[in-house]
Write a protein that holds these residues in place. Sequence first.
Motif, PDB file in Angstrom:
ATOM      1  N   ILE A   4       4.548  13.918  -3.299  1.00 37.17           N
ATOM      2  CA  ILE A   4       3.777  14.178  -2.082  1.00 37.17           C
ATOM      3  C   ILE A   4       3.939  13.046  -1.074  1.00 37.17           C
ATOM      4  O   ILE A   4       4.153  13.280   0.122  1.00 37.17           O
ATOM      5  N   PHE A   5       3.828  11.810  -1.538  1.00 38.84           N
ATOM      6  CA  PHE A   5       3.827  10.660  -0.634  1.00 38.84           C
ATOM      7  C   PHE A   5       5.165   9.919  -0.564  1.00 38.84           C
ATOM      8  O   PHE A   5       5.353   9.094   0.329  1.00 38.84           O
ATOM      9  N   GLY A   6       6.080  10.183  -1.506  1.00 38.56           N
ATOM     10  CA  GLY A   6       7.256   9.335  -1.651  1.00 38.56           C
ATOM     11  C   GLY A   6       8.087   9.169  -0.391  1.00 38.56           C
ATOM     12  O   GLY A   6       8.287   8.054   0.104  1.00 38.56           O
ATOM     13  N   LYS A   7       8.582  10.266   0.176  1.00 39.03           N
ATOM     14  CA  LYS A   7       9.492  10.182   1.318  1.00 39.03           C
ATOM     15  C   LYS A   7       8.805   9.636   2.562  1.00 39.03           C
ATOM     16  O   LYS A   7       9.351   8.781   3.267  1.00 39.03           O
ATOM     17  N   MET A  21      12.018  -8.594   0.705  1.00 34.44           N
ATOM     18  CA  MET A  21      12.033  -8.716  -0.750  1.00 34.44           C
ATOM     19  C   MET A  21      10.842  -8.035  -1.406  1.00 34.44           C
ATOM     20  O   MET A  21      10.701  -8.062  -2.626  1.00 34.44           O
ATOM     21  N   SER A  22       9.969  -7.424  -0.596  1.00 35.33           N
ATOM     22  CA  SER A  22       8.776  -6.775  -1.138  1.00 35.33           C
ATOM     23  C   SER A  22       9.161  -5.558  -1.955  1.00 35.33           C
ATOM     24  O   SER A  22      10.314  -5.099  -1.947  1.00 35.33           O
ATOM     25  N   HIS A  82       7.703   5.194   6.542  1.00 34.39           N
ATOM     26  CA  HIS A  82       6.784   4.295   7.246  1.00 34.39           C
ATOM     27  C   HIS A  82       7.034   2.839   6.872  1.00 34.39           C
ATOM     28  O   HIS A  82       6.866   1.946   7.714  1.00 34.39           O
ATOM     29  N   ALA A  83       7.399   2.583   5.623  1.00 31.25           N
ATOM     30  CA  ALA A  83       7.708   1.212   5.224  1.00 31.25           C
ATOM     31  C   ALA A  83       8.937   0.697   5.973  1.00 31.25           C
ATOM     32  O   ALA A  83       8.956  -0.449   6.455  1.00 31.25           O
ATOM     33  N   THR A  91       0.831  -1.207   0.000  1.00 30.22           N
ATOM     34  CA  THR A  91       0.000   0.000   0.000  1.00 30.22           C
ATOM     35  C   THR A  91       0.863   1.253   0.000  1.00 30.22           C
ATOM     36  O   THR A  91       0.609   2.206  -0.759  1.00 30.22           O
ATOM     37  N   LEU A  92       1.890   1.269   0.837  1.00 23.28           N
ATOM     38  CA  LEU A  92       2.792   2.413   0.874  1.00 23.28           C
ATOM     39  C   LEU A  92       3.521   2.587  -0.457  1.00 23.28           C
ATOM     40  O   LEU A  92       3.692   3.706  -0.957  1.00 23.28           O
ATOM     41  N   SER A  93       3.954   1.466  -1.050  1.00 22.70           N
ATOM     42  CA  SER A  93       4.620   1.527  -2.344  1.00 22.70           C
ATOM     43  C   SER A  93       3.699   2.077  -3.420  1.00 22.70           C
ATOM     44  O   SER A  93       4.102   2.896  -4.256  1.00 22.70           O
TER      45      SER A  93
END
Length: 415
Positions: A381-384, A412-413, A389-390, A370-372
């Motif tokens: 906006i969401f990248g960093k 490995m995700s 969080h990942a 989901t984060l990816s």
Amino acid sequence: MTGEYLAGRGAYILGLITKRIWFRASLFSVAAILTALVAGWVAPFIPYELSLTVGGKAVDNILTILASSMLAVTTFALSASVGAYGSATSTVTPRATQLLVDDRFTQNALSTFVGTFLFSIVGIIALTTGLYGPEGRVVLFFATIVIVAVIAITLLRWIQHLSSFGRVRDTIERVETVARRAMQAWAEAPHLGAQPPVAIPTGLLSVYPADTGYVAHIDVAGLARIAERYGLTVHIAELPGAFVYPERPLAHVSEAVDDKARMAIKNTFSILPDRRFDQDPRFGLIVLSEIASRALSPAVNDPGTAIRVLGAGHRTLADFVDTKRGAKACIHLRVHAPALTIDDMFNDFFRPIARDGASVVEVQLRLCATLSSLAAHAPDIFGKIARRHADAAKMRADDALSFEGDRAALHMSDF
């Protein structure tokens, strides 16, 4: 989309009242009583021959059956509703219960049953006292037939409604709906329609609340009118959802104002004991994360629900960047409001799920996916923040997962 979001204080309070079950039940009850009584007024327009065809006693038995059955049906329907509220409280989260209480179909069904009961009682009383002549009984008879048809349709729809009402999936969908509506409204008119925040000069007058609670609603249009009237610039200090108390300022104003103006500014902020969804996109994300945390508790152990919640949160956060600004963005020139930060939203939603699902590899894999996906959807906006969080979620999982293969699969995700 911005109707309730930018509603004034009066419209907001009216909206709260109309969502109460007693309000709708009262309207239906008054309408039912008037329907029963209006038969006497319409009677002069009914042909006498029709009254002979229908028969004088045709309506008496029907009303008696309705009066005796509707009380039991109402009690059953109310018990089923209360059971659904209790189920949502114990299996999902208490914060979602209000959405079930506000359900329009449930309120309409209960109001229809109560209104039919009162219609029957008033009709029987009017028949017993001789209020109706033969023609009036005809009007009452046809009104009763219509009401019986409405009851039959309502009962069938109510049975279908109960098959999903208050279940986990139904509650998640309700929370997602209000969360996305609030997020889309914010994205369409950020800062509640006010200007972006600026550095607040020193020495401004602060306005404090009289009560302790959560900011549920801000009438920004009302604030703008006050600012225009007194020649002020108003800096909103707290967004809806903030916990405030008499020592924490609600707003700062550029000029000294009298007590009347200060009270007017204070009254544009609605302070309630609980948070509301309308102007508070973060609250929707918090409630979604609570549902996931409850599902991941050892007593429930339902990772599938947590995975479903992650999908709902993904769609809600994506709305933040996908919704285009509307005509009501930044329309109030004399009012400034804080921004809704990505950090806060990600912390509200992802951190509890990462913590409570650290030992469940399936949840961790979906969380990272989901984060990816969000990072790929809006990298600027969401990248960093998504990457941060990942990484934090993987650190939690490394400590909680006992099987090396699960840890390897997680690292490995995609993200």
